[in-house]
Scaffold this motif. Structure first.
Motif, short mmCIF file in Angstrom:
data_model
loop_
_atom_site.label_atom_id
_atom_site.label_comp_id
_atom_site.label_asym_id
_atom_site.label_seq_id
_atom_site.Cartn_x
_atom_site.Cartn_y
_atom_site.Cartn_z
N PRO A 142 30.51 2.96 -2.56
CA PRO A 142 30.06 4.03 -1.67
C PRO A 142 31.15 4.57 -0.75
CG PRO A 142 28.45 2.25 -1.73
CD PRO A 142 29.67 1.76 -2.45
N ILE A 143 32.21 3.79 -0.55
CA ILE A 143 33.27 4.22 0.37
C ILE A 143 34.07 5.39 -0.20
CG2 ILE A 143 35.17 2.77 -0.49
CD1 ILE A 143 35.89 2.16 2.40
N THR A 144 34.03 5.57 -1.53
CA THR A 144 34.91 6.57 -2.14
C THR A 144 34.56 8.00 -1.73
OG1 THR A 144 33.54 6.62 -4.15
CG2 THR A 144 35.43 5.12 -4.12
N GLU A 145 33.29 8.30 -1.52
CA GLU A 145 32.93 9.66 -1.13
C GLU A 145 33.50 10.01 0.24
OE1 GLU A 145 31.69 12.25 -2.80
OE2 GLU A 145 31.96 10.87 -4.48
N GLY A 146 33.38 9.07 1.17
CA GLY A 146 33.95 9.29 2.49
C GLY A 146 35.45 9.37 2.44
N MET A 147 36.06 8.56 1.59
CA MET A 147 37.51 8.57 1.42
C MET A 147 37.97 9.93 0.90
SD MET A 147 39.84 6.08 -1.01
CE MET A 147 39.11 4.61 -0.31
N ARG A 148 37.26 10.42 -0.11
CA ARG A 148 37.61 11.72 -0.68
C ARG A 148 37.47 12.84 0.36
NH1 ARG A 148 34.57 11.37 -4.48
NH2 ARG A 148 36.00 10.79 -6.16
N SER A 149 36.40 12.83 1.10
CA SER A 149 36.17 13.86 2.13
C SER A 149 37.25 13.80 3.21
CB SER A 149 34.79 13.69 2.76
OG SER A 149 33.77 13.90 1.80
N HIS A 150 37.61 12.57 3.61
CA HIS A 150 38.63 12.39 4.64
C HIS A 150 39.98 12.91 4.16
CE1 HIS A 150 40.35 10.53 8.23
NE2 HIS A 150 41.32 10.06 7.46
N LEU A 151 40.34 12.61 2.92
CA LEU A 151 41.61 13.06 2.37
C LEU A 151 41.63 14.58 2.23
CD1 LEU A 151 42.16 10.34 -0.37
CD2 LEU A 151 43.59 10.68 1.64
N GLU A 152 40.54 15.14 1.76
CA GLU A 152 40.49 16.60 1.59
C GLU A 152 40.63 17.33 2.92
OE1 GLU A 152 37.80 16.88 -2.50
OE2 GLU A 152 36.85 17.16 -0.54
N ALA A 153 39.96 16.82 3.94
CA ALA A 153 40.05 17.47 5.26
C ALA A 153 41.46 17.36 5.83
CB ALA A 153 39.04 16.84 6.22
N GLY A 154 42.04 16.17 5.75
CA GLY A 154 43.35 15.97 6.34
C GLY A 154 44.49 16.61 5.57
N LEU A 155 44.42 16.54 4.23
CA LEU A 155 45.53 17.03 3.41
C LEU A 155 45.41 18.51 3.06
CD1 LEU A 155 45.89 13.95 1.02
CD2 LEU A 155 47.07 14.40 3.18
N ASN A 156 44.21 18.92 2.65
CA ASN A 156 44.03 20.34 2.32
C ASN A 156 44.03 21.20 3.58
OD1 ASN A 156 43.82 19.72 -0.41
ND2 ASN A 156 41.60 19.73 -0.42
N GLU A 157 43.07 20.91 4.45
CA GLU A 157 42.90 21.74 5.64
C GLU A 157 43.97 21.48 6.70
OE1 GLU A 157 40.76 24.12 5.72
OE2 GLU A 157 39.69 23.59 3.88
N GLY A 158 44.20 20.20 6.98
CA GLY A 158 45.10 19.85 8.08
C GLY A 158 46.56 20.09 7.81
N ILE A 159 46.96 20.10 6.53
CA ILE A 159 48.38 20.26 6.21
C ILE A 159 48.63 21.50 5.33
CG2 ILE A 159 50.39 19.20 5.12
CD1 ILE A 159 49.25 16.46 5.84
N ALA A 160 48.14 21.48 4.09
CA ALA A 160 48.52 22.53 3.14
C ALA A 160 48.08 23.92 3.58
CB ALA A 160 47.96 22.21 1.76
N TYR A 161 46.80 24.10 3.88
CA TYR A 161 46.33 25.43 4.26
C TYR A 161 46.89 25.86 5.61
CZ TYR A 161 43.16 25.11 0.29
OH TYR A 161 42.64 24.98 -0.98
N TYR A 162 47.11 24.90 6.49
CA TYR A 162 47.72 25.20 7.79
C TYR A 162 49.13 25.76 7.61
CZ TYR A 162 49.09 24.56 12.69
OH TYR A 162 49.51 24.76 13.98
N CYS A 163 49.79 25.33 6.53
CA CYS A 163 51.16 25.78 6.26
C CYS A 163 51.20 26.97 5.30
CB CYS A 163 51.99 24.63 5.70
SG CYS A 163 52.25 23.29 6.89
N GLY A 164 50.06 27.57 5.02
CA GLY A 164 50.03 28.80 4.24
C GLY A 164 49.91 28.65 2.74
N PHE A 165 49.70 27.43 2.23
CA PHE A 165 49.55 27.26 0.79
C PHE A 165 48.34 28.04 0.29
CE2 PHE A 165 52.69 24.14 1.36
CZ PHE A 165 53.11 23.66 0.14
N ALA A 166 48.48 28.63 -0.88
CA ALA A 166 47.40 29.43 -1.45
C ALA A 166 46.29 28.56 -2.02
CB ALA A 166 47.95 30.35 -2.54
N HIS A 167 46.65 27.37 -2.47
CA HIS A 167 45.67 26.49 -3.09
C HIS A 167 46.11 25.05 -2.88
CE1 HIS A 167 42.70 24.93 -5.87
NE2 HIS A 167 43.65 24.36 -6.58
#
Length: 226
Positions: A142-167
């Motif tokens: 059950p921990i994997t769903e929370g892990m995935r959500s945490h990684l997506e928020a931190g890496l996609n939103e917090g880093i990549a999109y903040y730095c202008g990445f298109a995807h």
């Protein structure tokens, strides 16, 4: 894409593991092979092998009053490799539902103010990012769903999109350990017997298949994000 059509596209594959014989390094090499087959020129950056120092220092400390600050030669060399890439793929073991310190330090020192963010049009705008994280947890934990959500928020939103990445996309690769491990309802860590022989070979084959599918799905989205 960020390069002219007459030039070969470049993929920067960043490996964040201290052992060259690790499953992480293996997955990075397989991913690099898949990218080369898709027509990319691959720049393989093994942070440990190249001796990258993840510790922040005075030379690379952001100066919020000067976005043109000249950072260290080491940081500048890595900035050039990021800038030259159309695609960045980071392959790493998941530590504490996040990236290892060496990868975080690379982002801290290299994806710096005035380079990766802090401008009305980011210098990294339009690039694409894939994060491949290897986790010891089993797929049914059950921990994997929370892990995935945490990684997506931190890496996609917090880093990549903040730095202008298109995807940006996160591929969470579970079942990376020889001994299956999961957390039960009471919060206890349950570690099973080591998987060996033909069963282990089948597990490796399935792991490679899932990693390949993440890369192929990422590449398939290229036309949408370009």
């Amino acid at each position: 894409m960020t390069q002219h059509s007459s030039q070969a596209r470049t993929a920067l594959v960043v490996v964040a593991h201290h052992r060259a014989d690790s499953l992480t390094a293996h997955t990075a090499r397989r991913s690099a092979d898949r990218l080369e087959a898709a027509g990319y020129r691959v720049d393989l950056l093994d942070l440990h092998a190249e001796g990258f120092d993840p510790r922040m220092n005075t030379a690379d400390q952001p100066d919020w009053g000067d976005r043109e600050k000249a950072y260290s030669d080491e940081a500048h060399a890595h900035m050039r490799r990021v800038l030259d890439a159309d695609v960045v793929v980071a392959v790493f073991p998941v530590y504490w539902q996040s990236v290892p310190a060496i990868l975080k330090g690379w982002i801290d020192r290299v994806w710096n103010y005035g380079f990766a963010y802090g401008r009305s049009k980011p210098r990294l705008a339009g690039k694409r990012m894939l994060w491949l994280g290897l986790a010891g947890a089993t797929a049914d934990d059950p921990i994997t769903e929370g892990m995935r959500s945490h990684l997506e928020a931190g890496l996609n939103e917090g880093i990549a999109y903040y730095c202008g990445f298109a995807h940006s996309a996160v591929g969470l690769l579970t079942d990376a350990e020889e001994r299956p491990q999961r957390i039960d309802a009471a919060g206890n860590l349950l570690v099973g017997d080591a998987v060996t022989g033909a069963e282990r070979e089948a597990q490796y084959a399935d792991f490679d298949r899932r990693a390949r599918e993440f890369v192929e799905k990422f590449l398939a989205a290229e036309g949408v994000a370009a």
